[in-house]
Design a protein around this motif. Structure first.
Motif, PDB file in Angstrom:
ATOM      1  N   HIS A 137       0.922  -1.154  -0.013  1.00 33.57           N
ATOM      2  CA  HIS A 137      -0.006  -0.029   0.002  1.00 33.57           C
ATOM      3  C   HIS A 137       0.897   1.256  -0.118  1.00 33.57           C
ATOM      4  O   HIS A 137       0.772   2.336  -0.685  1.00 33.57           O
ATOM      5  N   ARG A 138       2.078   1.074   0.897  1.00 35.80           N
ATOM      6  CA  ARG A 138       2.808   2.294   1.041  1.00 35.80           C
ATOM      7  C   ARG A 138       3.711   2.899  -0.379  1.00 35.80           C
ATOM      8  O   ARG A 138       3.528   3.935  -0.863  1.00 35.80           O
ATOM      9  N   GLU A 139       4.121   1.667  -1.045  1.00 40.75           N
ATOM     10  CA  GLU A 139       4.948   1.761  -2.304  1.00 40.75           C
ATOM     11  C   GLU A 139       3.933   2.366  -3.324  1.00 40.75           C
ATOM     12  O   GLU A 139       4.345   3.188  -4.197  1.00 40.75           O
ATOM     13  N   VAL A 140       2.667   1.684  -3.670  1.00 42.87           N
ATOM     14  CA  VAL A 140       1.880   2.158  -4.556  1.00 42.87           C
ATOM     15  C   VAL A 140       1.643   3.675  -4.378  1.00 42.87           C
ATOM     16  O   VAL A 140       1.557   4.441  -5.285  1.00 42.87           O
ATOM     17  N   LYS A 141       1.325   4.141  -2.843  1.00 41.31           N
ATOM     18  CA  LYS A 141       0.740   5.348  -2.798  1.00 41.31           C
ATOM     19  C   LYS A 141       2.136   6.569  -3.097  1.00 41.31           C
ATOM     20  O   LYS A 141       2.012   7.394  -3.698  1.00 41.31           O
ATOM     21  N   GLU A 142       3.059   6.005  -2.485  1.00 44.60           N
ATOM     22  CA  GLU A 142       4.374   7.043  -2.673  1.00 44.60           C
ATOM     23  C   GLU A 142       4.595   7.002  -4.013  1.00 44.60           C
ATOM     24  O   GLU A 142       5.176   8.142  -4.760  1.00 44.60           O
ATOM     25  N   GLU A 143       4.793   5.811  -4.996  1.00 44.65           N
ATOM     26  CA  GLU A 143       5.023   5.951  -6.257  1.00 44.65           C
ATOM     27  C   GLU A 143       4.065   6.442  -7.393  1.00 44.65           C
ATOM     28  O   GLU A 143       4.601   6.849  -8.523  1.00 44.65           O
ATOM     29  N   THR A 144       2.817   6.551  -6.884  1.00 48.03           N
ATOM     30  CA  THR A 144       1.844   6.813  -8.178  1.00 48.03           C
ATOM     31  C   THR A 144       1.040   7.553  -7.737  1.00 48.03           C
ATOM     32  O   THR A 144       0.106   7.974  -8.420  1.00 48.03           O
ATOM     33  N   GLY A 145       0.834   7.841  -6.363  1.00 52.95           N
ATOM     34  CA  GLY A 145      -0.443   8.487  -5.771  1.00 52.95           C
ATOM     35  C   GLY A 145      -1.671   7.697  -5.596  1.00 52.95           C
ATOM     36  O   GLY A 145      -2.766   8.133  -5.120  1.00 52.95           O
ATOM     37  N   LEU A 146      -1.755   6.465  -5.994  1.00 53.31           N
ATOM     38  CA  LEU A 146      -3.016   5.551  -6.070  1.00 53.31           C
ATOM     39  C   LEU A 146      -3.139   5.036  -4.605  1.00 53.31           C
ATOM     40  O   LEU A 146      -2.268   4.642  -3.825  1.00 53.31           O
ATOM     41  N   THR A 147      -4.328   4.643  -4.476  1.00 50.35           N
ATOM     42  CA  THR A 147      -4.643   3.744  -3.482  1.00 50.35           C
ATOM     43  C   THR A 147      -5.071   2.420  -3.444  1.00 50.35           C
ATOM     44  O   THR A 147      -6.040   2.226  -4.466  1.00 50.35           O
ATOM     45  N   GLU A 177      -5.678  -4.121  -7.485  1.00 48.43           N
ATOM     46  CA  GLU A 177      -6.630  -3.187  -7.935  1.00 48.43           C
ATOM     47  C   GLU A 177      -6.351  -1.952  -7.105  1.00 48.43           C
ATOM     48  O   GLU A 177      -6.245  -2.038  -6.027  1.00 48.43           O
ATOM     49  N   VAL A 178      -6.938  -0.735  -7.663  1.00 48.57           N
ATOM     50  CA  VAL A 178      -6.737   0.472  -7.283  1.00 48.57           C
ATOM     51  C   VAL A 178      -7.976   1.424  -6.973  1.00 48.57           C
ATOM     52  O   VAL A 178      -8.925   0.960  -8.214  1.00 48.57           O
ATOM     53  N   GLU A 179      -8.408   2.316  -6.271  1.00 48.41           N
ATOM     54  CA  GLU A 179      -9.407   2.870  -6.204  1.00 48.41           C
ATOM     55  C   GLU A 179      -9.448   3.843  -7.491  1.00 48.41           C
ATOM     56  O   GLU A 179      -8.329   4.000  -8.084  1.00 48.41           O
ATOM     57  N   PRO A 180     -10.571   4.259  -8.274  1.00 47.98           N
ATOM     58  CA  PRO A 180     -10.566   5.035  -9.352  1.00 47.98           C
ATOM     59  C   PRO A 180      -9.605   6.233  -9.187  1.00 47.98           C
ATOM     60  O   PRO A 180      -9.731   6.751  -8.005  1.00 47.98           O
ATOM     61  N   PHE A 181      -9.103   6.621 -10.266  1.00 50.67           N
ATOM     62  CA  PHE A 181      -8.444   7.762 -10.237  1.00 50.67           C
ATOM     63  C   PHE A 181      -8.372   8.604 -11.719  1.00 50.67           C
ATOM     64  O   PHE A 181      -8.875   8.094 -12.734  1.00 50.67           O
ATOM     65  N   THR A 182      -8.064   9.803 -11.519  1.00 56.21           N
ATOM     66  CA  THR A 182      -7.872  10.680 -12.800  1.00 56.21           C
ATOM     67  C   THR A 182      -6.610  10.694 -13.247  1.00 56.21           C
ATOM     68  O   THR A 182      -6.337  11.009 -14.516  1.00 56.21           O
ATOM     69  N   GLU A 183      -5.591  10.880 -12.212  1.00 52.55           N
ATOM     70  CA  GLU A 183      -4.183  11.114 -12.935  1.00 52.55           C
ATOM     71  C   GLU A 183      -3.311  10.258 -11.661  1.00 52.55           C
ATOM     72  O   GLU A 183      -3.663  10.162 -10.753  1.00 52.55           O
ATOM     73  N   LEU A 184      -2.009  10.258 -12.536  1.00 46.60           N
ATOM     74  CA  LEU A 184      -0.994   9.517 -12.014  1.00 46.60           C
ATOM     75  C   LEU A 184      -0.034  10.545 -11.284  1.00 46.60           C
ATOM     76  O   LEU A 184       0.213  11.736 -11.747  1.00 46.60           O
ATOM     77  N   ILE A 185       0.336  10.581 -10.012  1.00 45.44           N
ATOM     78  CA  ILE A 185       1.266  11.397  -9.367  1.00 45.44           C
ATOM     79  C   ILE A 185       2.710  10.821  -9.406  1.00 45.44           C
ATOM     80  O   ILE A 185       3.082   9.755  -8.839  1.00 45.44           O
ATOM     81  N   VAL A 186       3.727  11.284 -10.223  1.00 48.10           N
ATOM     82  CA  VAL A 186       4.888  11.032 -10.538  1.00 48.10           C
ATOM     83  C   VAL A 186       5.860  11.292  -9.166  1.00 48.10           C
ATOM     84  O   VAL A 186       6.018  12.443  -8.817  1.00 48.10           O
ATOM     85  N   SER A 187       6.500  10.384  -8.412  1.00 48.54           N
ATOM     86  CA  SER A 187       7.301  10.478  -7.095  1.00 48.54           C
ATOM     87  C   SER A 187       8.647  10.936  -7.690  1.00 48.54           C
ATOM     88  O   SER A 187       9.164  10.943  -8.772  1.00 48.54           O
TER      89      SER A 187
END
Length: 163
Positions: free
Chosen positions: A63-73, A108-118
């Motif tokens: 969970h942490r790595e996905v959030k840190e590297e993409t902004g996704l949950t 699977e990730v929660e719906p998103f509109t954009e990726l956040i580059v770390s």
């Protein structure tokens, strides 16, 4: 700046001089494409993931790595496979070399509109599964990508199974 180097089944690889590392990888797919990042430490493409911290569980690290590297949950995850070939090595610019064991999860990730580059990435991109092998992938990710393509039944243009 020196880059990290990745090795897989390479007889020229350096010998590990650090304790073995444990990591997690997120396989995040969308419309037949896989999310990958271009790493700042090596200028190589890689799956989303990283090392497990001493105070966290595998899923907490995922969970942490996905959030840190993409902004996704992450909304759900299931184990895809464990990759423990002793030839999977990372050599860091500092001279540290470690063998890595990786647990890969289909995520699977929660719906998103954009990726956040770390700060760890130059770019994030969804790449069609059939095009993954055209990227300069971190060698340690080759067995994971090959297993994923094999599971999906991808074949070469000549009609031959890739592995």
């Amino acid at each position: 700046m020196a880059n990290s180097r990745f090795y897989y089944r390479d007889p020229q690889a350096p010998e590990p001089n650090q304790p073995m590392g444990l990591g997690v990888i997120a396989i995040i797919e969308q419309n037949g494409s896989l999310l990958v990042e271009k790493r700042t430490d090596s200028d190589r493409w890689a799956l989303i993931g990283g090392a497990i911290e001493p105070n966290e569980t595998l899923l907490e690290a995922l969970h942490r790595e996905v959030k840190e590297e993409t902004g996704l949950t992450v909304s759900s995850a299931s184990l895809f496979g464990t990759f423990s070939d002793p030839s999977r090595l990372i050599a860091f610019p500092s001279g540290r070399v470690k063998r890595i064991v990786t647990l890969a999860y289909q995520v699977e990730v929660e719906p998103f509109t954009e990726l956040i580059v770390s700060e760890e990435s130059l770019e994030l991109r969804f790449v069609p599964l059939a095009d993954l092998l055209e990227l300069p992938l971190a060698e340690t990710h080759h067995p994971i990508v090959h297993a994923l393509l094999d599971q999906r039944g991808h074949v070469s243009p000549s009609g031959v199974t890739l592995w």
